[in-house]
Scaffold this motif. Sequence first.
Motif, PDB file in Angstrom:
ATOM      1  N   VAL A 123      20.207  30.109  27.508  1.00  0.00           N
ATOM      2  CA  VAL A 123      20.860  31.251  28.152  1.00  0.00           C
ATOM      3  C   VAL A 123      20.255  31.417  29.537  1.00  0.00           C
ATOM      4  O   VAL A 123      19.031  31.491  29.684  1.00  0.00           O
ATOM      5  N   SER A 124      21.115  31.457  30.545  1.00  0.00           N
ATOM      6  CA  SER A 124      20.621  31.586  31.914  1.00  0.00           C
ATOM      7  C   SER A 124      21.625  32.384  32.728  1.00  0.00           C
ATOM      8  O   SER A 124      22.727  32.688  32.262  1.00  0.00           O
ATOM      9  N   GLN A 125      21.251  32.728  33.928  1.00  0.00           N
ATOM     10  CA  GLN A 125      22.149  33.510  34.782  1.00  0.00           C
ATOM     11  C   GLN A 125      23.173  32.604  35.439  1.00  0.00           C
ATOM     12  O   GLN A 125      22.850  31.516  35.917  1.00  0.00           O
ATOM     13  N   LEU A 126      24.416  33.062  35.444  1.00  0.00           N
ATOM     14  CA  LEU A 126      25.448  32.390  36.210  1.00  0.00           C
ATOM     15  C   LEU A 126      25.114  32.555  37.683  1.00  0.00           C
ATOM     16  O   LEU A 126      24.990  33.690  38.164  1.00  0.00           O
ATOM     17  N   PRO A 127      24.929  31.463  38.405  1.00  0.00           N
ATOM     18  CA  PRO A 127      24.538  31.590  39.817  1.00  0.00           C
ATOM     19  C   PRO A 127      25.547  32.417  40.592  1.00  0.00           C
ATOM     20  O   PRO A 127      26.749  32.178  40.513  1.00  0.00           O
ATOM     21  N   PRO A 128      25.092  33.434  41.317  1.00  0.00           N
ATOM     22  CA  PRO A 128      26.015  34.273  42.082  1.00  0.00           C
ATOM     23  C   PRO A 128      26.687  33.494  43.194  1.00  0.00           C
ATOM     24  O   PRO A 128      26.085  32.613  43.813  1.00  0.00           O
ATOM     25  N   SER A 129      27.958  33.803  43.413  1.00  0.00           N
ATOM     26  CA  SER A 129      28.713  33.140  44.475  1.00  0.00           C
ATOM     27  C   SER A 129      28.250  33.653  45.832  1.00  0.00           C
ATOM     28  O   SER A 129      28.063  34.851  46.030  1.00  0.00           O
ATOM     29  N   HIS A 130      28.058  32.712  46.740  1.00  0.00           N
ATOM     30  CA  HIS A 130      27.633  33.088  48.095  1.00  0.00           C
ATOM     31  C   HIS A 130      28.260  32.108  49.085  1.00  0.00           C
ATOM     32  O   HIS A 130      28.231  30.896  48.862  1.00  0.00           O
TER      33      HIS A 130
END
Length: 267
Positions: A103-110
């Motif tokens: 389980v990990s964070q979905l990389p934020p869109s930038h």
Amino acid sequence: MFEILVNVEEMVDSSPVVQVGLALAGRHDAYVTGLHIVGVFPSSMYLPDIMTELVTEEYQARQCDAWWMEQCRKHGLRGAWEVIRGVYVSALARRSCMADITVSQLPPSHPSHLVGMDDVTRALFSAASPMLLVPPDWNGHFSPERILVAWNSTQESMRALRAALPLLREAGMVRLIDGAQDTLPGISPPPLPVRDWLVRQGVSLQSIHPFPDASDVGEELLSHAYAMHADLLVMGAWGHSRIGELILGGTTRHVLEHARLPLLLAH
């Protein structure tokens, strides 16, 4: 025993990744390991100031052992806390191989970041375990009653489907978007018999839909997921050429960039 690895970047109770990881472990009586990676860059390892910062970060992270074990206790779970100092991508990929799901964070869109080149999705591409990626603004609730499966009969989509089985068996609604094609009968392998396999595995499909006949399959998949109020989208990652998807665009790239719900991906 079902093993879940939670890639913890923020050691706070309110972290969506922490909340979803513990909720997932609780649903399946899993052993849950919290992992914090102190990322290093080999080119800067000889700078004294950098080394001091790494040692300090590692020390502070190890002090969070009691915090993590208290989270496990509150949820009635068995678990452990680990801290690894190393190159982020290889450290995460290697450690995740001992887990059924990471389980990990979905990389934020930038705008300035190339989708798919972040550490987490690079680790997924590096033979990591299937990953449950949680949007950074997710509400922390995770009870996947409505699940959408994107299926195209690739090895990647089959790995994602197998990883999702415990969730699929318990879901109240499972829909499958079927994009498998028998393009060269008698030459290329035929599509995998996924419907019969799911029945044998105790999964009830409410409906099966053809893959969208659209120029942007990723957008259509997300639209279908939102229309059914899906709690989870399951799909294979980088089913074609990863470099091609990065340069030309593709389903995985679009979903990673625009998803507002948890994703279970496998490569």
